[in-house]
Write a protein that holds these residues in place. Structure first.
Motif, PDB file in Angstrom:
ATOM      1  N   LEU A 168     -12.533 -24.813 -42.491  1.00  0.00           N
ATOM      2  CA  LEU A 168     -11.428 -25.905 -43.660  1.00  0.00           C
ATOM      3  C   LEU A 168     -10.656 -24.778 -42.478  1.00  0.00           C
ATOM      4  O   LEU A 168      -9.821 -25.589 -42.331  1.00  0.00           O
ATOM      5  CB  LEU A 168     -11.546 -25.932 -45.477  1.00  0.00           C
ATOM      6  CG  LEU A 168     -12.752 -27.167 -45.388  1.00  0.00           C
ATOM      7  CD1 LEU A 168     -13.016 -26.440 -47.183  1.00  0.00           C
ATOM      8  CD2 LEU A 168     -12.977 -28.828 -45.536  1.00  0.00           C
ATOM      9  N   HIS A 169     -10.652 -24.014 -42.980  1.00  0.00           N
ATOM     10  CA  HIS A 169      -8.958 -23.246 -42.687  1.00  0.00           C
ATOM     11  C   HIS A 169      -9.000 -24.425 -40.854  1.00  0.00           C
ATOM     12  O   HIS A 169      -8.124 -23.823 -40.187  1.00  0.00           O
ATOM     13  CB  HIS A 169      -8.923 -21.749 -42.556  1.00  0.00           C
ATOM     14  CG  HIS A 169      -8.546 -21.423 -43.925  1.00  0.00           C
ATOM     15  ND1 HIS A 169      -9.517 -21.714 -45.197  1.00  0.00           N
ATOM     16  CD2 HIS A 169      -7.157 -20.898 -44.499  1.00  0.00           C
ATOM     17  CE1 HIS A 169      -8.654 -21.702 -45.969  1.00  0.00           C
ATOM     18  NE2 HIS A 169      -7.652 -20.887 -46.164  1.00  0.00           N
ATOM     19  N   LEU A 170     -10.467 -23.078 -40.026  1.00  0.00           N
ATOM     20  CA  LEU A 170     -10.242 -23.652 -38.801  1.00  0.00           C
ATOM     21  C   LEU A 170     -10.024 -25.802 -38.609  1.00  0.00           C
ATOM     22  O   LEU A 170      -9.306 -25.276 -37.287  1.00  0.00           O
ATOM     23  CB  LEU A 170     -11.532 -23.352 -38.380  1.00  0.00           C
ATOM     24  CG  LEU A 170     -11.566 -22.711 -36.427  1.00  0.00           C
ATOM     25  CD1 LEU A 170     -10.833 -22.488 -36.095  1.00  0.00           C
ATOM     26  CD2 LEU A 170     -12.964 -22.715 -35.842  1.00  0.00           C
ATOM     27  N   ILE A 171     -10.110 -25.723 -39.200  1.00  0.00           N
ATOM     28  CA  ILE A 171      -9.900 -27.456 -39.214  1.00  0.00           C
ATOM     29  C   ILE A 171      -8.792 -27.564 -39.550  1.00  0.00           C
ATOM     30  O   ILE A 171      -7.946 -28.481 -38.432  1.00  0.00           O
ATOM     31  CB  ILE A 171     -10.849 -28.263 -40.158  1.00  0.00           C
ATOM     32  CG1 ILE A 171     -12.269 -28.676 -39.951  1.00  0.00           C
ATOM     33  CG2 ILE A 171     -10.326 -29.939 -40.336  1.00  0.00           C
ATOM     34  CD1 ILE A 171     -13.465 -29.252 -40.291  1.00  0.00           C
ATOM     35  N   GLY A 172      -7.852 -27.175 -40.701  1.00  0.00           N
ATOM     36  CA  GLY A 172      -6.417 -27.568 -40.634  1.00  0.00           C
ATOM     37  C   GLY A 172      -5.314 -26.641 -39.407  1.00  0.00           C
ATOM     38  O   GLY A 172      -4.800 -27.071 -38.486  1.00  0.00           O
ATOM     39  N   GLY A 173      -6.272 -25.931 -38.632  1.00  0.00           N
ATOM     40  CA  GLY A 173      -5.816 -25.257 -37.249  1.00  0.00           C
ATOM     41  C   GLY A 173      -5.719 -25.763 -36.363  1.00  0.00           C
ATOM     42  O   GLY A 173      -4.436 -26.288 -35.337  1.00  0.00           O
ATOM     43  N   LEU A 174      -6.843 -26.260 -35.752  1.00  0.00           N
ATOM     44  CA  LEU A 174      -7.060 -27.790 -35.674  1.00  0.00           C
ATOM     45  C   LEU A 174      -6.301 -29.140 -35.500  1.00  0.00           C
ATOM     46  O   LEU A 174      -6.177 -29.278 -34.470  1.00  0.00           O
ATOM     47  CB  LEU A 174      -8.273 -28.388 -35.238  1.00  0.00           C
ATOM     48  CG  LEU A 174      -9.979 -27.954 -34.803  1.00  0.00           C
ATOM     49  CD1 LEU A 174     -10.987 -28.472 -34.390  1.00  0.00           C
ATOM     50  CD2 LEU A 174      -9.651 -27.164 -32.809  1.00  0.00           C
TER      51      LEU A 174
END
Length: 234
Positions: A168-174
């Protein structure tokens, strides 16, 4: 407990190094001369976005540190049955490393106003990150097909929780990366996107560091490393 100490120590070292580059110990009120005589003076003025990212990373790091602490304590109970780590996670890790390298490439290109390589780095980093997320979902599917569902074992629950939180944190970064890439693709001036590229790069390096710590925890490598260090020191 050893895992969380190691994780927090690494975070502290990185934060300490970063802060040491910001001239925090400078005393501008004691310096004499025109402002232009001090080329490093602008380094003390942090963009609000960079300060905000620093605060967010501190909060996110604390969250993952709590996950690591809870995992380390829970695994010592009698009902804990170790979950086999899918081999696909090693491939996913390599893909995330490539993503981080691509973002670093884009950042270095942005510093030299190389728009073409900035676009290449951002697109390669985003595509690699998406590949990582897809790989994580495939690893979940493999575990569920083998009977390792969420509620059957505390180790299973922690695995899904920790990997989902990281994803989820990586999706936010995307999302942020996509907005930055869109600006560059539309031909925005490099001065307008250079900071955004830098922030995305910092965030990606942080997420890679967190994932490596989580992977070490899930595979037991972290505890083995700490034990080796303890034996060397004694």
């Amino acid at each position: 407990m050893s895992a969380i100490v190691l994780f927090m120590a690494v975070i502290a070292v990185i934060v300490g190094w970063w802060l040491s580059q910001q001239r925090l110990t400078a005393k501008p009120w004691l310096e004499e001369g025109a402002p232009g005589d001090f080329p490093d003076a602008d380094a003390m003025t942090w963009p609000a976005a960079k300060i905000g990212l620093g605060v967010f990373l501190a909060v996110a790091g604390s969250l993952f540190a709590l996950f690591i602490s809870a995992y380390s304590m829970r695994m010592n109970m009698v009902d804990w049955r170790t979950l086999p780590v899918p081999g696909l996670l090693w491939f996913n890790t390599g893909v995330l490393v490539v993503s981080s390298i691509a973002l670093q490439w884009a950042y270095l290109a942005a510093r030299t106003d190389d728009m073409e390589n900035v676009i290449i780095g951002l697109c390669a980093g985003g595509a690699s990150a998406i590949t990582f997320l897809v790989g994580q979902l495939v690893a979940w599917q493999q575990l569920r097909a083998a009977g390792y569902v969420v509620a059957s074992n505390p180790a299973n629950s922690f695995f899904y929780l920790i990997t989902a939180a990281h994803g989820l944190h990586l999706i936010g970064g995307l999302v942020a990366l996509g907005r930055t890439t869109a600006k560059v693709w539309r031909g925005a001036e490099m001065a307008q996107v250079r900071l955004s590229v830098e922030l995305c790069t910092i965030y990606w390096h942080f997420m890679l560091l967190v994932w490596l710590a989580l992977l070490g925890l899930l595979t037991g490598w972290t505890d083995n490393f700490v034990e080796i260090c303890r034996r060397l020191l004694t």
